[in-house]
Design a protein around this motif. Structure first.
Motif, PDB file in Angstrom:
ATOM      1  N   LEU A 160       0.841  -1.204   0.000  1.00  0.00           N
ATOM      2  CA  LEU A 160       0.000   0.000   0.000  1.00  0.00           C
ATOM      3  C   LEU A 160       0.866   1.239   0.000  1.00  0.00           C
ATOM      4  O   LEU A 160       0.653   2.171  -0.793  1.00  0.00           O
ATOM      5  CB  LEU A 160      -0.925  -0.006   1.217  1.00  0.00           C
ATOM      6  CG  LEU A 160      -1.750   1.279   1.431  1.00  0.00           C
ATOM      7  CD1 LEU A 160      -2.668   1.526   0.253  1.00  0.00           C
ATOM      8  CD2 LEU A 160      -2.546   1.189   2.737  1.00  0.00           C
ATOM      9  N   ARG A 161       1.869   1.279   0.909  1.00  0.00           N
ATOM     10  CA  ARG A 161       2.713   2.463   0.990  1.00  0.00           C
ATOM     11  C   ARG A 161       3.530   2.655  -0.276  1.00  0.00           C
ATOM     12  O   ARG A 161       3.708   3.780  -0.758  1.00  0.00           O
ATOM     13  CB  ARG A 161       3.649   2.370   2.196  1.00  0.00           C
ATOM     14  CG  ARG A 161       4.107   3.731   2.691  1.00  0.00           C
ATOM     15  CD  ARG A 161       5.551   3.716   3.104  1.00  0.00           C
ATOM     16  NE  ARG A 161       6.414   3.513   1.943  1.00  0.00           N
ATOM     17  CZ  ARG A 161       7.720   3.318   2.028  1.00  0.00           C
ATOM     18  NH1 ARG A 161       8.304   3.276   3.188  1.00  0.00           N
ATOM     19  NH2 ARG A 161       8.441   3.131   0.941  1.00  0.00           N
ATOM     20  N   LYS A 162       4.018   1.569  -0.849  1.00  0.00           N
ATOM     21  CA  LYS A 162       4.794   1.675  -2.087  1.00  0.00           C
ATOM     22  C   LYS A 162       3.919   2.178  -3.229  1.00  0.00           C
ATOM     23  O   LYS A 162       4.369   2.963  -4.075  1.00  0.00           O
ATOM     24  CB  LYS A 162       5.415   0.329  -2.451  1.00  0.00           C
ATOM     25  CG  LYS A 162       6.500  -0.149  -1.501  1.00  0.00           C
ATOM     26  CD  LYS A 162       7.668   0.812  -1.409  1.00  0.00           C
ATOM     27  CE  LYS A 162       8.517   0.846  -2.659  1.00  0.00           C
ATOM     28  NZ  LYS A 162       9.711   1.715  -2.490  1.00  0.00           N
ATOM     29  N   GLY A 163       2.665   1.740  -3.257  1.00  0.00           N
ATOM     30  CA  GLY A 163       1.752   2.221  -4.284  1.00  0.00           C
ATOM     31  C   GLY A 163       1.474   3.706  -4.146  1.00  0.00           C
ATOM     32  O   GLY A 163       1.492   4.451  -5.137  1.00  0.00           O
ATOM     33  N   LEU A 164       1.223   4.148  -2.912  1.00  0.00           N
ATOM     34  CA  LEU A 164       1.005   5.578  -2.670  1.00  0.00           C
ATOM     35  C   LEU A 164       2.271   6.382  -2.949  1.00  0.00           C
ATOM     36  O   LEU A 164       2.209   7.499  -3.455  1.00  0.00           O
ATOM     37  CB  LEU A 164       0.557   5.793  -1.221  1.00  0.00           C
ATOM     38  CG  LEU A 164      -0.845   5.273  -0.868  1.00  0.00           C
ATOM     39  CD1 LEU A 164      -1.090   5.371   0.629  1.00  0.00           C
ATOM     40  CD2 LEU A 164      -1.915   6.042  -1.646  1.00  0.00           C
ATOM     41  N   GLU A 165       3.417   5.808  -2.625  1.00  0.00           N
ATOM     42  CA  GLU A 165       4.694   6.475  -2.899  1.00  0.00           C
ATOM     43  C   GLU A 165       4.869   6.713  -4.393  1.00  0.00           C
ATOM     44  O   GLU A 165       5.311   7.788  -4.818  1.00  0.00           O
ATOM     45  CB  GLU A 165       5.842   5.624  -2.362  1.00  0.00           C
ATOM     46  CG  GLU A 165       7.222   6.227  -2.580  1.00  0.00           C
ATOM     47  CD  GLU A 165       8.329   5.285  -2.152  1.00  0.00           C
ATOM     48  OE1 GLU A 165       9.128   4.864  -3.012  1.00  0.00           O
ATOM     49  OE2 GLU A 165       8.385   4.956  -0.945  1.00  0.00           O
ATOM     50  N   ALA A 166       4.505   5.717  -5.200  1.00  0.00           N
ATOM     51  CA  ALA A 166       4.602   5.865  -6.655  1.00  0.00           C
ATOM     52  C   ALA A 166       3.678   6.981  -7.141  1.00  0.00           C
ATOM     53  O   ALA A 166       4.052   7.789  -8.002  1.00  0.00           O
ATOM     54  CB  ALA A 166       4.252   4.547  -7.337  1.00  0.00           C
ATOM     55  N   TYR A 167       2.467   7.041  -6.584  1.00  0.00           N
ATOM     56  CA  TYR A 167       1.511   8.084  -6.969  1.00  0.00           C
ATOM     57  C   TYR A 167       2.052   9.471  -6.634  1.00  0.00           C
ATOM     58  O   TYR A 167       2.072  10.373  -7.494  1.00  0.00           O
ATOM     59  CB  TYR A 167       0.175   7.855  -6.255  1.00  0.00           C
ATOM     60  CG  TYR A 167      -0.731   9.068  -6.269  1.00  0.00           C
ATOM     61  CD1 TYR A 167      -1.392   9.469  -7.428  1.00  0.00           C
ATOM     62  CD2 TYR A 167      -0.904   9.840  -5.110  1.00  0.00           C
ATOM     63  CE1 TYR A 167      -2.210  10.589  -7.438  1.00  0.00           C
ATOM     64  CE2 TYR A 167      -1.721  10.956  -5.118  1.00  0.00           C
ATOM     65  CZ  TYR A 167      -2.370  11.332  -6.283  1.00  0.00           C
ATOM     66  OH  TYR A 167      -3.171  12.440  -6.297  1.00  0.00           O
ATOM     67  N   PHE A 168       2.497   9.659  -5.393  1.00  0.00           N
ATOM     68  CA  PHE A 168       2.990  10.977  -4.984  1.00  0.00           C
ATOM     69  C   PHE A 168       4.275  11.344  -5.722  1.00  0.00           C
ATOM     70  O   PHE A 168       4.497  12.521  -6.037  1.00  0.00           O
ATOM     71  CB  PHE A 168       3.214  11.014  -3.469  1.00  0.00           C
ATOM     72  CG  PHE A 168       1.957  11.227  -2.678  1.00  0.00           C
ATOM     73  CD1 PHE A 168       1.315  12.450  -2.695  1.00  0.00           C
ATOM     74  CD2 PHE A 168       1.416  10.197  -1.917  1.00  0.00           C
ATOM     75  CE1 PHE A 168       0.144  12.661  -1.963  1.00  0.00           C
ATOM     76  CE2 PHE A 168       0.248  10.388  -1.187  1.00  0.00           C
ATOM     77  CZ  PHE A 168      -0.388  11.617  -1.215  1.00  0.00           C
ATOM     78  N   THR A 169       5.105  10.366  -6.019  1.00  0.00           N
ATOM     79  CA  THR A 169       6.324  10.633  -6.786  1.00  0.00           C
ATOM     80  C   THR A 169       5.974  11.170  -8.169  1.00  0.00           C
ATOM     81  O   THR A 169       6.544  12.174  -8.624  1.00  0.00           O
ATOM     82  CB  THR A 169       7.171   9.357  -6.932  1.00  0.00           C
ATOM     83  OG1 THR A 169       7.560   8.887  -5.631  1.00  0.00           O
ATOM     84  CG2 THR A 169       8.427   9.618  -7.757  1.00  0.00           C
ATOM     85  N   PHE A 170       5.046  10.509  -8.826  1.00  0.00           N
ATOM     86  CA  PHE A 170       4.611  10.943 -10.158  1.00  0.00           C
ATOM     87  C   PHE A 170       4.045  12.366 -10.099  1.00  0.00           C
ATOM     88  O   PHE A 170       4.355  13.213 -10.952  1.00  0.00           O
ATOM     89  CB  PHE A 170       3.557   9.980 -10.709  1.00  0.00           C
ATOM     90  CG  PHE A 170       2.926  10.438 -11.987  1.00  0.00           C
ATOM     91  CD1 PHE A 170       3.582  10.295 -13.195  1.00  0.00           C
ATOM     92  CD2 PHE A 170       1.666  11.033 -11.981  1.00  0.00           C
ATOM     93  CE1 PHE A 170       3.001  10.737 -14.384  1.00  0.00           C
ATOM     94  CE2 PHE A 170       1.078  11.471 -13.156  1.00  0.00           C
ATOM     95  CZ  PHE A 170       1.748  11.318 -14.367  1.00  0.00           C
ATOM     96  N   MET A 171       3.233  12.645  -9.091  1.00  0.00           N
ATOM     97  CA  MET A 171       2.567  13.939  -9.004  1.00  0.00           C
ATOM     98  C   MET A 171       3.540  15.076  -8.693  1.00  0.00           C
ATOM     99  O   MET A 171       3.431  16.163  -9.261  1.00  0.00           O
ATOM    100  CB  MET A 171       1.453  13.890  -7.955  1.00  0.00           C
ATOM    101  CG  MET A 171       0.297  12.960  -8.307  1.00  0.00           C
ATOM    102  SD  MET A 171      -0.479  13.348  -9.901  1.00  0.00           S
ATOM    103  CE  MET A 171      -1.222  14.936  -9.533  1.00  0.00           C
TER     104      MET A 171
END
Length: 264
Positions: A160-171
């Motif tokens: 979950l955290r890695k998925g959210l990390e990918a989202y925030f990184t992209f943004m």
């Protein structure tokens, strides 16, 4: 003689069957309706969370970030352990930080930072192969990923955290740009016990501001970043000293301060 037919029993059975059918159908429809309501509520919750994340990302593009979840976690741990819990952190603009600091963290942590879009897939694949061999866990997070984790998320390892990390990184790559990401990293990265950012590290361990930092001092700050709790800027171990020398060589090989001039 005509046989008498009793319809009473059949009528009762038919009536019962019809009632049970209506009850089952009604229960099924009610269950389906409840499930749809939960799905709709969940969808709205996700939508509101997404809007809130966008608002935070846009605001943090311009506002100083004085406190992060990582700082909060360290403070809580210190209080629970009965240790000093004062946070050392001094937000400083990118223009006021000597470029040796930016160059050192790039040389140490993410040499492709000016080029990639937030993810170094080659390094990630290499780290995954390394970890699959059962060796000591090796990370491959870019500076952008570390900023996303430190500013918006919690510490730890989970899908979950890695998925959210990918989202925030992209943004943040999309909305902030490289210079802002680097500015935030230089201000929120953990640089020692209860110490965050290069300005706080310079004042605490060197006795001057980050605008006056030398190449060697900047390299030593970068040298402890993989584990600032274990490694010390003030009392560097042999490992930290060797790593400092290596980072200084890499800084020269990258072209010195000119290298960071390409970052918008």
């Amino acid at each position: 003689m005509a046989k008498r037919i009793d319809l009473t029993k059949e009528t009762r059975l038919s009536s019962k069957s019809s009632k049970f059918g209506k009850v089952n159908t009604s229960a099924s429809q009610k269950s389906s309706s409840t499930f749809k309501k939960y799905v709709i509520k969940f969808a709205w919750l996700v939508f509101y969370a997404w809007i809130a994340s966008l608002v935070m990302i846009v605001l943090f593009k311009f506002l100083p970030i004085y406190f992060t979840p990582t700082m909060a976690s360290r403070k809580i741990d210190a209080i629970m352990e009965g240790k000093p819990s004062k946070i050392y952190s001094n937000w400083t603009s990118y223009a006021e930080i000597d470029k040796n600091c930016a160059l050192a963290v790039i040389a140490s942590e993410d040499q492709l930072f000016p080029e990639h879009n937030g993810f170094d897939f080659e390094a990630m694949w290499g780290a995954m192969r390394h970890n699959m061999k059962g060796k000591r866990i090796k990370g491959a997070s870019t500076i952008s990923q570390q900023v996303a984790k430190n500013v918006f998320l919690w510490q730890g390892r989970s899908y979950l955290r890695k998925g959210l990390e990918a989202y925030f990184t992209f943004m943040i790559e999309l909305i902030w740009g490289k210079q802002r990401i680097l500015e935030v990293y230089l201000n929120v990265a953990e640089t020692g016990k209860m110490t965050f950012g290069v300005e706080a590290a310079c004042r605490k361990f060197y006795g001057h501001s980050a605008s006056e930092v030398s190449r060697a001092e900047a390299a030593r700050i970068a040298a402890v970043l993989p584990n600032p709790i274990r490694f010390s800027i003030q009392n560097p171990s042999n490992y930290v000293q060797r790593r400092t020398n290596t980072i200084q060589r890499q800084m020269r090989m990258l072209g010195g301060k000119k290298f960071v001039s390409q970052i918008d």
